[in-house]
Design a protein around this motif. Structure first.
Motif, mmCIF file in Angstrom:
data_model
loop_
_atom_site.group_PDB
_atom_site.id
_atom_site.type_symbol
_atom_site.label_atom_id
_atom_site.label_comp_id
_atom_site.label_asym_id
_atom_site.label_seq_id
_atom_site.Cartn_x
_atom_site.Cartn_y
_atom_site.Cartn_z
ATOM 1 N N ALA A 187 -6.593 53.948 -9.869
ATOM 2 C CA ALA A 187 -7.419 53.874 -11.080
ATOM 3 C C ALA A 187 -7.195 55.105 -11.953
ATOM 4 N N ASP A 188 -7.240 54.903 -13.258
ATOM 5 C CA ASP A 188 -7.014 55.983 -14.223
ATOM 6 C C ASP A 188 -8.312 56.768 -14.439
ATOM 7 N N VAL A 189 -8.354 58.007 -13.937
ATOM 8 C CA VAL A 189 -9.585 58.805 -14.024
ATOM 9 C C VAL A 189 -9.847 59.308 -15.437
ATOM 10 N N ASN A 190 -8.870 59.197 -16.311
ATOM 11 C CA ASN A 190 -9.041 59.684 -17.676
ATOM 12 C C ASN A 190 -9.357 58.561 -18.662
ATOM 13 N N LYS A 191 -9.615 57.383 -18.122
ATOM 14 C CA LYS A 191 -10.052 56.264 -18.957
ATOM 15 C C LYS A 191 -11.464 56.543 -19.438
ATOM 16 N N ARG A 192 -11.720 56.355 -20.727
ATOM 17 C CA ARG A 192 -13.047 56.640 -21.272
ATOM 18 C C ARG A 192 -13.846 55.357 -21.485
ATOM 19 N N SER A 193 -15.150 55.535 -21.602
ATOM 20 C CA SER A 193 -16.032 54.400 -21.841
ATOM 21 C C SER A 193 -15.815 53.881 -23.260
ATOM 22 N N PRO A 194 -16.316 52.686 -23.574
ATOM 23 C CA PRO A 194 -16.186 52.177 -24.954
ATOM 24 C C PRO A 194 -16.784 53.117 -25.994
ATOM 25 N N ASP A 195 -17.749 53.947 -25.581
ATOM 26 C CA ASP A 195 -18.362 54.919 -26.505
ATOM 27 C C ASP A 195 -17.597 56.239 -26.562
ATOM 28 N N GLY A 196 -16.491 56.311 -25.826
ATOM 29 C CA GLY A 196 -15.671 57.517 -25.857
ATOM 30 C C GLY A 196 -16.096 58.588 -24.873
ATOM 31 N N GLU A 197 -17.026 58.267 -23.971
ATOM 32 C CA GLU A 197 -17.485 59.250 -22.997
ATOM 33 C C GLU A 197 -16.539 59.313 -21.806
ATOM 34 N N SER A 198 -16.340 60.512 -21.286
ATOM 35 C CA SER A 198 -15.482 60.675 -20.120
ATOM 36 C C SER A 198 -16.213 60.237 -18.865
ATOM 37 N N LEU A 199 -15.432 59.898 -17.846
ATOM 38 C CA LEU A 199 -16.031 59.475 -16.588
ATOM 39 C C LEU A 199 -16.825 60.597 -15.935
ATOM 40 N N ILE A 200 -16.350 61.825 -16.077
ATOM 41 C CA ILE A 200 -17.062 62.924 -15.427
ATOM 42 C C ILE A 200 -18.402 63.208 -16.125
ATOM 43 N N SER A 201 -18.474 62.985 -17.441
ATOM 44 C CA SER A 201 -19.760 63.114 -18.134
ATOM 45 C C SER A 201 -20.745 62.064 -17.631
ATOM 46 N N LEU A 202 -20.241 60.844 -17.458
ATOM 47 C CA LEU A 202 -21.090 59.765 -16.943
ATOM 48 C C LEU A 202 -21.518 60.045 -15.506
ATOM 49 N N ALA A 203 -20.613 60.650 -14.738
ATOM 50 C CA ALA A 203 -20.942 60.985 -13.339
ATOM 51 C C ALA A 203 -22.069 62.010 -13.283
ATOM 52 N N ILE A 204 -22.026 62.983 -14.168
ATOM 53 C CA ILE A 204 -23.086 63.997 -14.215
ATOM 54 C C ILE A 204 -24.423 63.336 -14.529
ATOM 55 N N ARG A 205 -24.403 62.407 -15.464
ATOM 56 C CA ARG A 205 -25.646 61.732 -15.848
ATOM 57 C C ARG A 205 -26.132 60.778 -14.768
ATOM 58 N N SER A 206 -25.217 60.314 -13.945
ATOM 59 C CA SER A 206 -25.619 59.420 -12.851
ATOM 60 C C SER A 206 -26.442 60.172 -11.806
ATOM 61 N N GLY A 207 -26.269 61.490 -11.756
ATOM 62 C CA GLY A 207 -27.032 62.301 -10.813
ATOM 63 C C GLY A 207 -26.423 62.413 -9.440
ATOM 64 N N ASP A 208 -25.187 61.935 -9.264
ATOM 65 C CA ASP A 208 -24.567 61.986 -7.941
ATOM 66 C C ASP A 208 -23.509 63.089 -7.920
ATOM 67 N N VAL A 209 -23.814 64.183 -7.235
ATOM 68 C CA VAL A 209 -22.909 65.333 -7.229
ATOM 69 C C VAL A 209 -21.614 65.027 -6.489
ATOM 70 N N ASP A 210 -21.667 64.115 -5.506
ATOM 71 C CA ASP A 210 -20.445 63.765 -4.778
ATOM 72 C C ASP A 210 -19.443 63.067 -5.693
ATOM 73 N N THR A 211 -19.942 62.227 -6.591
ATOM 74 C CA THR A 211 -19.058 61.563 -7.556
ATOM 75 C C THR A 211 -18.427 62.587 -8.491
ATOM 76 N N VAL A 212 -19.221 63.558 -8.926
ATOM 77 C CA VAL A 212 -18.688 64.633 -9.771
ATOM 78 C C VAL A 212 -17.583 65.378 -9.031
ATOM 79 N N SER A 213 -17.822 65.692 -7.769
ATOM 80 C CA SER A 213 -16.823 66.419 -6.971
ATOM 81 C C SER A 213 -15.537 65.613 -6.825
ATOM 82 N N VAL A 214 -15.671 64.308 -6.602
ATOM 83 C CA VAL A 214 -14.486 63.448 -6.460
ATOM 84 C C VAL A 214 -13.648 63.484 -7.731
#
Length: 470
Positions: free
Chosen positions: A186-213
């Motif tokens: 999977a492409d980790v640099n794919k952005r959301s339709p709103d242009g948000e990065s996956l790591i920004s979304l991971a931070i908002r999800s509240g899961d630190v393990d996802t951020v670390s991955v």
């Protein structure tokens, strides 16, 4: 002979399509050279699976096809643990002919004539299986069952599907699914339709393990759009801030980056929301607490306008003079606190300083005014001096009396370990020293290095003795 028929598969993979009919086909071959074989197909969960034909007759050395159907369409695949299976039973049929009812009766009767030829596990695979795993649980863990289901499902997805699944997996905070999808390409640099990065979304999800991955996957940061520290600070997630900052060189992270709306740094955000733990960590990391945003507000302005006492105190302990900074409207943090009636901040941001200056000058009218407006009589400055220390050091008898009448504590020590009595004796102010002793100050000069006036020292002890005898 231990079996009469052979299956062409070791497992049955149903491509789950989400609330639509799904089925899979397999073939059975009669191993007998001269005799027909009757077969019976059953599943461990007949309420979920059906066959187009449960009983059949296969001529010698011939092959027949069979279809397993999901009986009721569903939004989620009915995954079970252990997996459901298909059991293939067989028996020899010398006549080569029998009605469905005859076959049913034949397999009902147990006995050595019935062979249990094949047990075939059933697996749900494909895009919608992973989608279901993500949507039904926010904490998909690395269990053997999950690992098996996920690995099977991924092998039936193409690269675009795997990448498209990464976004909901990150948003849901499923770190194990995220890691598995990244491992699958999977492409980790794919952005959301709103242009948000996956790591920004991971931070908002509240899961630190996802951020670390995502950090470990070398995700790229777009500094024109990504404000990772801002997001982590807004959530007051110290653990995420630590993950980001420990990898900030790899991420090319700017600890003092600003957002484009207000020009605020992560320190501004932490101060605005009173996120003290995040603020402490940012200060320890060396973030600038003096920088001003587009309105000229420092972090102290942000904390003061929202009445965050603990954040204000923390910021002032890091930089003593930032409280005097003026914004574009020439307002200090104190002015903003007054506008918003955050009375508990008046002393820290202004009245304490005014009280100390008045105590140093002996201006009792200003002292009384400050105390009436909420100044804390026992508050300390950056050197640990209270207003009483200053009034005593300057020998202002009336000022000392005002402070004592308003609850001034005589035995508080400054940063050097000196009480107000020590400072009065040091400066040779006998009347002040006598007044302090009369109000309970201890005449033991243990912390005083060398008294400037020996007579004053003797007078203090003499007065103390008179009080004790009385």
């Amino acid at each position: 002979m231990d079996k009469l028929v052979n299956a062409d598969v070791k497992e049955l993979n149903l491509l789950f399509t989400g609330n639509k009919k799904c089925s899979t086909t397999f073939r059975l071959t009669n191993l007998m050279h001269t005799m027909s074989v009757a077969v019976s197909l059953t599943t461990t969960n007949p309420s979920i699976f059906t066959f187009t034909q449960q009983f059949s007759i296969i001529p010698p050395l011939c092959t027949s096809s069979f279809t397993l159907n999901l009986s009721k369409p569903s939004n989620h695949p009915p995954i079970s643990s252990p997996p459901d299976t298909v059991l293939v039973k067989s028996t020899m049929l010398p006549t080569g002919k029998a009605s469905p009812e005859d076959l049913r009766r034949l397999f009902i009767k147990p006995g050595p004539h019935i062979f249990k030829d094949v047990t075939i596990p059933i697996s749900f695979v494909g895009f919608h299986v992973i989608e279901s795993l993500i949507s039904t649980s926010s904490n998909v863990s690395k269990t053997l069952e999950t690992a098996f289901v996920l690995s099977k499902a991924i092998t039936w997805c193409d690269e675009s599907e795997i990448t498209s699944l990464l976004l909901p997996a990150v948003t849901a905070g499923n770190s194990y699914v995220v890691s598995s999808l990244i491992d699958a390409g999977a492409d980790v640099n794919k952005r959301s339709p709103d242009g948000e990065s996956l790591i920004s979304l991971a931070i908002r999800s509240g899961d630190v393990d996802t951020v670390s991955v995502l950090v470990e996957s070398r995700v790229l940061i777009d500094h024109e759009h990504d404000r990772l520290l801002h997001d982590a600070v807004f959530a007051n997630r110290v653990d995420m801030i630590e993950v980001l900052c420990m990898n900030y060189l790899d991420l090319d992270l700017d600890l003092n980056s600003i957002d484009f709306e207000l020009g605020q740094t992560p320190v501004h955000i932490a101060a605005s929301y009173g996120n003290v733990e995040a603020l402490e960590l940012l200060i320890a990391l060396g973030c600038d607490v003096d920088v001003a945003d587009y309105n000229g507000w420092t972090a102290v302005h942000c904390a003061a306008v929202n009445g965050h006492v603990e954040a204000v105190n923390l910021l002032l302990s890091s930089c003593k003079y930032v409280k005097y900074a003026l914004d574009k409207e020439k307002k200090t943090a104190f002015d903003l606190a007054v506008e918003n009636r955050h009375i508990e901040l008046y002393d820290t941001l202004h009245l304490g300083d005014v009280l100390c200056r008045a105590a140093r000058k002996g201006d009792v009218d200003v002292m009384r005014k400050c105390l009436a407006e909420g100044a804390r009589v026992n508050a300390k400055d950056q050197n640990g001096w209270t207003a009483l220390h200053r009034a005593a050091f300057k020998g202002h008898v009336e000022g000392v009396k005002v402070l004592l009448d308003h609850g001034g504590l005589v035995d508080l020590v400054d940063g050097s370990g000196y009480t107000a009595l020590h400072r009065a004796v040091e400066a040779g102010h006998v009347k002040v020293a006598m007044m302090l002793i009369a109000h309970g100050a201890k005449a033991n000069m243990k912390s005083l290095a060398v008294p400037c006036d020996l007579d004053c020292f003797r007078n203090c002890n003499a007065v103390r003795g008179k009080i004790q005898r009385a």
